[in-house]
Design an enzyme around this catalytic site. Structure first.
Site, PDB file in Angstrom:
ATOM      1  N   SER A 110       0.822  -1.207   0.000  1.00 31.02           N
ATOM      2  CA  SER A 110       0.000   0.000   0.000  1.00 31.02           C
ATOM      3  C   SER A 110       0.855   1.257   0.000  1.00 31.02           C
ATOM      4  O   SER A 110       1.936   1.305   0.594  1.00 31.02           O
ATOM      5  CB  SER A 110      -0.904   0.007   1.235  1.00 31.02           C
ATOM      6  N   TYR A 133      -1.724   5.429  -4.625  1.00 28.09           N
ATOM      7  CA  TYR A 133      -2.763   6.435  -4.433  1.00 28.09           C
ATOM      8  C   TYR A 133      -2.257   7.767  -4.999  1.00 28.09           C
ATOM      9  O   TYR A 133      -1.095   8.129  -4.800  1.00 28.09           O
ATOM     10  CB  TYR A 133      -3.073   6.641  -2.951  1.00 28.09           C
ATOM     11  N   THR A 159      -5.046   2.935  -7.627  1.00 27.58           N
ATOM     12  CA  THR A 159      -6.348   2.863  -6.963  1.00 27.58           C
ATOM     13  C   THR A 159      -7.033   4.220  -7.020  1.00 27.58           C
ATOM     14  O   THR A 159      -6.486   5.219  -6.545  1.00 27.58           O
ATOM     15  CB  THR A 159      -6.182   2.409  -5.504  1.00 27.58           C
ATOM     16  N   LYS A 224      -7.460   0.037 -10.343  1.00 26.84           N
ATOM     17  CA  LYS A 224      -8.240  -0.594  -9.274  1.00 26.84           C
ATOM     18  C   LYS A 224      -9.361   0.330  -8.812  1.00 26.84           C
ATOM     19  O   LYS A 224      -9.151   1.526  -8.592  1.00 26.84           O
ATOM     20  CB  LYS A 224      -7.343  -0.943  -8.085  1.00 26.84           C
ATOM     21  N   HIS A 248     -13.922  -1.361  -2.864  1.00 24.51           N
ATOM     22  CA  HIS A 248     -13.142  -0.951  -1.705  1.00 24.51           C
ATOM     23  C   HIS A 248     -13.667  -1.593  -0.417  1.00 24.51           C
ATOM     24  O   HIS A 248     -13.672  -0.979   0.653  1.00 24.51           O
ATOM     25  CB  HIS A 248     -13.139   0.574  -1.571  1.00 24.51           C
TER      26      HIS A 248
END
Length: 348
Positions: A110, A133, A159, A224, A248
């Site tokens: 992440s 992100y 994402t 995503k 999510h």
């Protein structure tokens, strides 16, 4: 929180062990979305998906191996990119990385990892994937991406389904997103301006930013957070190599459709040459089988891995992955499927 419970023997046992060991506020943060309308839709979609038994089929020598973007994996289950894993165990993302490697699988790190990217990558032993992100600007996003590249990541999962800020857990001082720049100053709003449209969404990515990211790297790039087939087609046209169908985990938009319900139309829209992965709501190996039968090439496992991490560190994550794989193999055998490829729609 120190709690002594019997040794877990199932994924459900690990869930209860995690619930007992984690502070109630942290458990609520982890479990957020499971009981939302979207989360309940995820569960209902899986429960309603039938699997057809095919007894007497010769499945001797069967296996769960797959190839994904040139990488050979022992099974079609990747560890999903969950943030701040040191909240759940002191070894954090390193433990998850070691477990993924021990189970011949893959991990997606992440952007909000609580340990440095290179530390996690060394624990993984094989080059991990990276979930990106958007950081509010191309310059900030590029800096974060460069840190991940320096750690040797082999694929990027961009994402995009959570651009509006949600309420978050107050992090303890010793846990944070250590790979990010210092937070940028919030946008100053004039009277009458919207915090959402004139604040947060000004810093959200657009299709043009996706094209910019595509030009930035030759690595496999997956988008995503896709639930509409038109968005999936647009992503492929702009150079994405794969799609991750996801809501999510039910955490963002309560009225969003179940990921499993959205999957078949997206698989059909992008065609057989584009890998489509799925996450949100998978709690068992049977759920994995259902996702594959609906057209997914692979799946991402989120909360169950964190239940394992909270329960027993790297060993707990590895055991959860092994339990999922065992359940998948048993389900495949009962349905006459000797390989993951045989599960996909249209297979004999």
């Amino acid at each position: 929180m120190n709690v002594t419970l019997p040794a877990p023997r199932s994924i459900a046992d690990y869930r209860e062990l995690a619930r007992a060991r984690l502070h109630p506020e942290l458990w609520q943060y982890l479990d957020d979305g499971r009981d939302s309308p979207c989360g309940r839709a995820n569960r209902a979609a899986f429960d309603a998906a039938p699997l057809m038994p095919r007894p007497l089929t010769d499945v001797r020598g069967g296996h769960t191996r797959i190839e994904l973007f040139g990488e050979l994996l022992g099974h079609p289950m990747l560890l999903a990119p969950l943030a701040y894993q040191r909240l759940y165990h002191p070894d954090g993302e390193q433990a998850s990385a070691m477990a993924a490697n021990a189970q011949d699988g893959q991990m997606i790190i992440s952007s909000l990892a609580s340990q440095p990217f290179d530390t996690i990558a060394r624990a993984a032993e094989r080059a991990p994937w990276f979930q990106l992100y958007w950081q509010g600007s191309r310059d900030a996003t590029r800096r974060l991406f460069d840190r991940a590249l320096a750690a040797g990541v082999r694929a990027v999962v961009f994402t995009v389904d959570a651009p509006v800020k949600q309420s978050a857990l107050a992090l303890p001082a010793q846990v944070g997103a250590v790979n990010l720049d210092a937070p940028a100053r919030p946008i100053a709003l004039a009277d009458g301006q919207s915090q959402v449209f004139d604040g947060w969404m000004v810093q959200a990515p657009t299709w043009d930013d996706l094209a910019w990211l595509r030009d930035l790297t030759p690595l496999p790039l997956l988008l995503k957070g896709v639930l509409h087939p038109d968005d999936a087609v647009q992503a492929v046209r702009r150079g994405c190599d794969g799609i991750v169908v996801s809501n999510h985990g039910g955490r963002v938009l309560p009225g969003a459709p179940a990921s499993l319900s959205a999957l078949p139309a997206i698989v059909s829209a992008v065609g057989p040459g584009v890998p489509v992965l799925l996450d949100s709501g998978i709690d068992s190996g049977i759920d994995v089988h259902r996702a594959l039968a609906a057209g997914a090439h692979a799946v991402l496992i989120g909360r169950p891995c964190i239940w394992g991490l909270a329960g027993n560190g790297a060993l707990g994550v590895a055991q959860v992955m092994r339990l999922l794989r065992d359940e998948l193999e048993q389900s495949m055998a009962l349905c006459g499927h000797a390989s993951v490829a045989a599960i996909r729609p249209g297979s004999p």
